[in-house]
Enzyme design. Structure first.
Site, PDB file in Angstrom:
ATOM      1  N   GLN A  68      -8.386   1.449 -10.709  1.00 36.76           N
ATOM      2  CA  GLN A  68      -7.191   0.644 -10.502  1.00 36.76           C
ATOM      3  C   GLN A  68      -7.205  -0.588 -11.393  1.00 36.76           C
ATOM      4  OE1 GLN A  68      -5.437  -0.743  -6.379  1.00 36.76           O
ATOM      5  NE2 GLN A  68      -6.971  -2.219  -6.991  1.00 36.76           N
ATOM      6  N   GLY A  69      -6.290  -0.643 -12.346  1.00 31.62           N
ATOM      7  CA  GLY A  69      -6.237  -1.789 -13.269  1.00 31.62           C
ATOM      8  C   GLY A  69      -5.249  -2.830 -12.782  1.00 31.62           C
ATOM      9  N   TYR A  70      -5.656  -3.620 -11.840  1.00 25.81           N
ATOM     10  CA  TYR A  70      -4.781  -4.653 -11.272  1.00 25.81           C
ATOM     11  C   TYR A  70      -5.220  -6.050 -11.702  1.00 25.81           C
ATOM     12  CZ  TYR A  70      -2.030  -1.771  -7.916  1.00 25.81           C
ATOM     13  OH  TYR A  70      -1.172  -0.896  -7.327  1.00 25.81           O
ATOM     14  N   SER A  71      -6.334  -6.534 -11.103  1.00 24.32           N
ATOM     15  CA  SER A  71      -6.754  -7.926 -11.310  1.00 24.32           C
ATOM     16  C   SER A  71      -7.053  -8.222 -12.773  1.00 24.32           C
ATOM     17  CB  SER A  71      -8.018  -8.226 -10.503  1.00 24.32           C
ATOM     18  OG  SER A  71      -7.741  -8.216  -9.139  1.00 24.32           O
ATOM     19  N   GLU A  97      -1.044   4.327   3.914  1.00 27.78           N
ATOM     20  CA  GLU A  97      -2.261   4.769   4.603  1.00 27.78           C
ATOM     21  C   GLU A  97      -2.999   3.578   5.192  1.00 27.78           C
ATOM     22  OE1 GLU A  97      -4.831   7.816   3.403  1.00 27.78           O
ATOM     23  OE2 GLU A  97      -3.321   8.919   2.301  1.00 27.78           O
ATOM     24  N   ASN A 152      -8.643 -12.066   2.237  1.00 31.21           N
ATOM     25  CA  ASN A 152      -8.184 -12.224   3.619  1.00 31.21           C
ATOM     26  C   ASN A 152      -7.249 -13.420   3.771  1.00 31.21           C
ATOM     27  OD1 ASN A 152      -9.704  -9.972   4.016  1.00 31.21           O
ATOM     28  ND2 ASN A 152     -10.896 -10.785   5.730  1.00 31.21           N
ATOM     29  N   GLU A 153      -7.374 -14.387   2.870  1.00 29.52           N
ATOM     30  CA  GLU A 153      -6.426 -15.508   2.896  1.00 29.52           C
ATOM     31  C   GLU A 153      -5.020 -15.022   2.512  1.00 29.52           C
ATOM     32  OE1 GLU A 153      -9.429 -15.659   1.492  1.00 29.52           O
ATOM     33  OE2 GLU A 153     -10.429 -17.190   2.694  1.00 29.52           O
TER      34      GLU A 153
END
Lengths: 398, 378
Positions: A126-129, A244, A384-385
């Protein structure tokens, strides 16, 4: 408080358990039981075993390879897989890009990729960040410029889990600089063997290498690898965040790990008696167990809503926060349970195939690295923030 | 200037902090940790030169007669630099046992050697079954005329492989967890019958498992009265507990400063993330836990020489530091995001050391139980 199952569901649970018992290679089971590092082959082998049985993508539509199970059956399935010490399913293909293609992909994309994902023929990442776009994902800068039949992609992705194993990456890229920053983002499928793709593993504080930097230098990506419309990448990313949702709580895995806490505490001594007999330690286990029961109760409500055809509320964030809190609390219990033997670090002892006698009990070697490593859980997949921001906005209406 | 310290103590603090800042950078520390012995003999020689090895040792034997507060000052700075050298094992544990219980001959021979950096020690007290109870000793020391034969196993002995001599706790009488019947014995690292299995620890130190098979030591190797060593062991472990609490305070200080700085420079959503109140409050929690820990640890150090107060002071400090250390370590990683998880970045190493100090000389639960028991008894 045990899950009340219909006769059919109980039989189903038995069937899944028996399947895992008979088909999971013992060497892989041993690695999972001891928390040893899993290699690409361990994951792929297991996913292909599930594929042979027709169980690799239970949630997909039946005509595309799904199982047609009820939500409760899918839950039972996940729990039996976890309790049976199977490698976790690598979500990127089966649970992420697969559903994205089902919902947004072109006919050609579906025909080409879905069977390959189902059979675990490609490993996806997954190429996100990016270095400058973490919590603020929409700030991503990786550019994809249209050049005839191709996109030319330039930029850098980071924290990319298992990019070193990957054949393909689904990637958020910027195709427009104007307007709202979310509206210039597109969803692109990139072949990791393309010229210009460089993967550099990042060593984490537990000594492992799961995450990577991925550099994209003038990578030519065929325009047909665009998923959905140009500029609609953010919509797809949001779709995935809610998809999901129940798996993210990892209730089955936590149940399995709590069992491990009890087993270890029964073997560890304190003042000449098993640690498990110490009231304070037992109560600390109980506290986590109650948290886990509450979490599971939410999961079951989401599942019954889904079975009744009611759209579930935005529960994914709650499940992610509480799920990771429980997972992390369990790593703390394990750390406390092994006492002095949390200290030794023999890198080879974390790998299968190390033949020397363990230092201390055989279960101890992975405990501290696991505690360190699992701090990632409250960071990845949206910290989580950020999850709390989502609840504040989407659920509570602030 | 630190208000609670004397002028001399402030000078010591300045000099050790300056050394850590200038001469013990993180990259050097990383190289040392990855090396053969896991620390630097050249650095050790400088510790000797500065008088830091002599600091807590008695003046009669080459020491400077410093108090646990001087030790805390040194350890706090060592915590800031994640110092790898065996100060705890050699000076605080080994030197402490010899100072309190050694014969005049032992003190005269060994303490000046420690002060001058010529002798390294390790203290072997834990056993596979003992967890955090130093009286849970199964290793035996059987008298053989004027000598003793040692048999048993010792676990997680820090810096054993680089020590010249080990001090080993062993039973001359009684059963595991009896208070009476424990002795301390000086054993050469090269002694026949002693097998070491050395390994790195998760926080970059070195330790070893020890197997003693008919290790013969003469009567002169007994440190203190054979059979009556437990009170000495407890006293030294309390001092060591306070010392590692001070080390933890140094580490917490670095994490607090690094996190605060990171929140000022890291920009997301068009603003430094330190502008978000929820993150500010998390750093405020870190700050409060740090201040509370630091104050309590220095108070415990000041109480460490007081026989009536020492044990409760050590356990109180360890409970506070155990809880604060976990919270601060976890928050520092969380607020650094992925950066905090990387081996390349110092924050993760401070987190690991802080976590391991949590498990050293008894974890939070152990010291909470001990504190409660001491309070009930008093």
């Amino acid at each position: 408080m045990e899950l009340k199952l219909s006769e059919a569901d109980a039989a189903f649970r038995h069937e899944v358990g028996a399947f895992v018992e008979s088909k999971l290679p013992p060497e892989i089971r041993r690695k999972v039981e001891l928390g040893l590092r899993l290699g690409k082959a361990d994951y792929v082998t297991w996913q292909k075993i599930l594929y042979e049985k027709g169980w690799s993508a239970p949630a997909w539509p039946k005509e595309l390879g799904g199982t047609g199970w009820s939500p409760v059956q899918r839950y039972i399935f996940e729990e039996e897989l976890a309790l049976g010490a199977t490698p976790p399913i690598i979500a990127f293909g089966l649970q992420m890009v697969g559903p994205v293609l089902i919902a947004f992909g072109s006919q050609a994309q579906k025909e080409h990729y879905l069977p390959r994902i189902l059979a675990s023929e490609d490993w996806w990442c997954q190429g996100y960040s990016e270095p400058g776009a973490g919590s603020d994902l929409a700030a991503l800068k990786t550019r994809a410029l249209r050049d005839g039949g191709n996109y030319i992609v330039n930029g850098a992705k980071t924290w990319t889990t298992y990019a070193q194993h990957a054949d393909m990456m689904f990637c958020l890229v910027r195709t427009a600089e104007t307007g709202k920053k979310q509206e210039g983002i597109s969803f692109l499928l990139i072949d990791m063997k393309s010229p210009g793709v460089t993967v550099r593993p990042i060593t984490t504080i537990d000594g492992g290498q799961e995450i990577n930097e991925v550099f994209l230098d003038d990578v030519r990506v065929p325009a047909e690898n665009l998923v959905g419309e140009e500029g609609k990448g953010w919509t797809i990313a949001k779709f995935l965040l809610g998809h999901e949702r129940t798996g993210i709580a990892a209730v089955g895995r936590s149940k399995k790990q709590l069992r491990r806490v009890r087993e270890i505490a029964a073997r560890e001594l304190s003042e000449g008696r098993p640690l498990i007999e110490q009231e304070r330690f037992r109560e600390k286990i109980a506290e986590v167990e109650v948290d886990l029961l509450a979490l599971e109760s939410v999961v079951l409500r989401v599942l019954s809503d889904e079975a009744a055809g009611r759209a579930p509320g935005p529960q994914a964030s709650l499940l992610k926060i509480k799920g990771t809190e429980v997972q992390q609390a369990i790593t703390e219990l394990l750390f406390e349970a092994v006492g002095n033997y949390a200290h030794p670090y023999v890198a080879e002892a974390l790998e299968a195939g190390w033949n020397e006698a363990p230092i201390g009990p055989d279960y101890a070697a992975t405990i501290a690295p696991h505690y360190f490593n699992w701090r990632k859980a409250s960071i990845y997949g949206g910290t989580n923030e950020i999850q709390k921001n989502i609840i504040a906005k989407m659920v509570l209406g602030f | 200037m630190d208000g609670g310290l004397t002028e001399e103590q402030n000078l010591l603090k300045d000099s050790v902090e300056r050394f850590i800042e200038r001469d013990y950078p993180f990259d050097t520390r990383r190289e040392l940790a990855a090396g053969e012995e896991g620390f630097s003999h050249a650095v050790w020689a400088r510790f000797a030169e500065f008088g830091w090895l002599a600091a807590p040792l008695p003046e009669a034997h080459g020491g400077l007669g410093g108090s646990p507060v001087e030790v805390a000052i040194l350890m706090e700075a060592f915590g800031r630099g994640l110092v790898l050298e065996p100060y705890l094992s050699t000076v605080i544990l080994g030197g402490g046992l010899l100072s309190l219980a050694g014969s005049d001959a032992q003190k005269a021979a060994l303490l000046p050697a420690i002060a001058e950096g010529r002798l390294m020690l390790a203290f072997a007290y834990a056993e596979p079954q003992s967890r955090y109870n130093p009286s849970d000793v199964e290793t035996r020391a059987e008298p053989r005329g004027d000598a003793y034969l040692l048999n048993g196993r010792k676990s997680v002995v820090f810096h054993a492989a680089t020590a010249d001599k080990l001090i080993v706790s062993a039973r001359t009488a009684g059963e595991a967890r009896d208070a009476a019947g424990i002795g301390l014995f000086l054993v050469d690292r090269e002694a026949e019958g002693l097998t070491l299995r050395a390994y790195p620890t998760v926080d970059g130190l070195r330790a070893a498992e020890l197997r003693l098979e008919d290790v013969r030591v003469d009567g002169g190797a007994a440190v203190g009265e054979a059979g009556g060593a437990l009170p000495i062991i407890e006293q030294v472990l309390d001092r060591a507990t306070i010392a590692v609490c001070a080390e933890a305070v140094g580490t917490m200080g670095v994490l607090l400063e690094a996190t605060r700085a990171y929140l000022e420079t890291r920009t997301q959503f068009g603003a430094p993330i330190g502008s978000f109140q929820v993150l500010q409050h998390r750093v405020v929690d870190m700050f409060m836990a740090y201040e509370l820990s630091r104050a309590l640890v220095y108070r415990a150090a000041a109480a460490a020489e007081d026989a009536a107060d020492r044990a409760a002071a050590a356990s109180a400090a360890k409970v506070q530091v155990g809880k604060a250390g976990r919270m601060i370590g976890q928050a520092a990683i969380q607020l650094h995001g992925g950066m905090g998880m990387t081996e390349e970045f110092a924050v993760g190493h401070h987190f690991k050391r802080l976590s391991m100090i949590g498990a050293l000389f008894g974890d939070t639960d152990h010291h909470l139980r001990r504190f409660a028991a001491l309070r009930r008894a008093s």
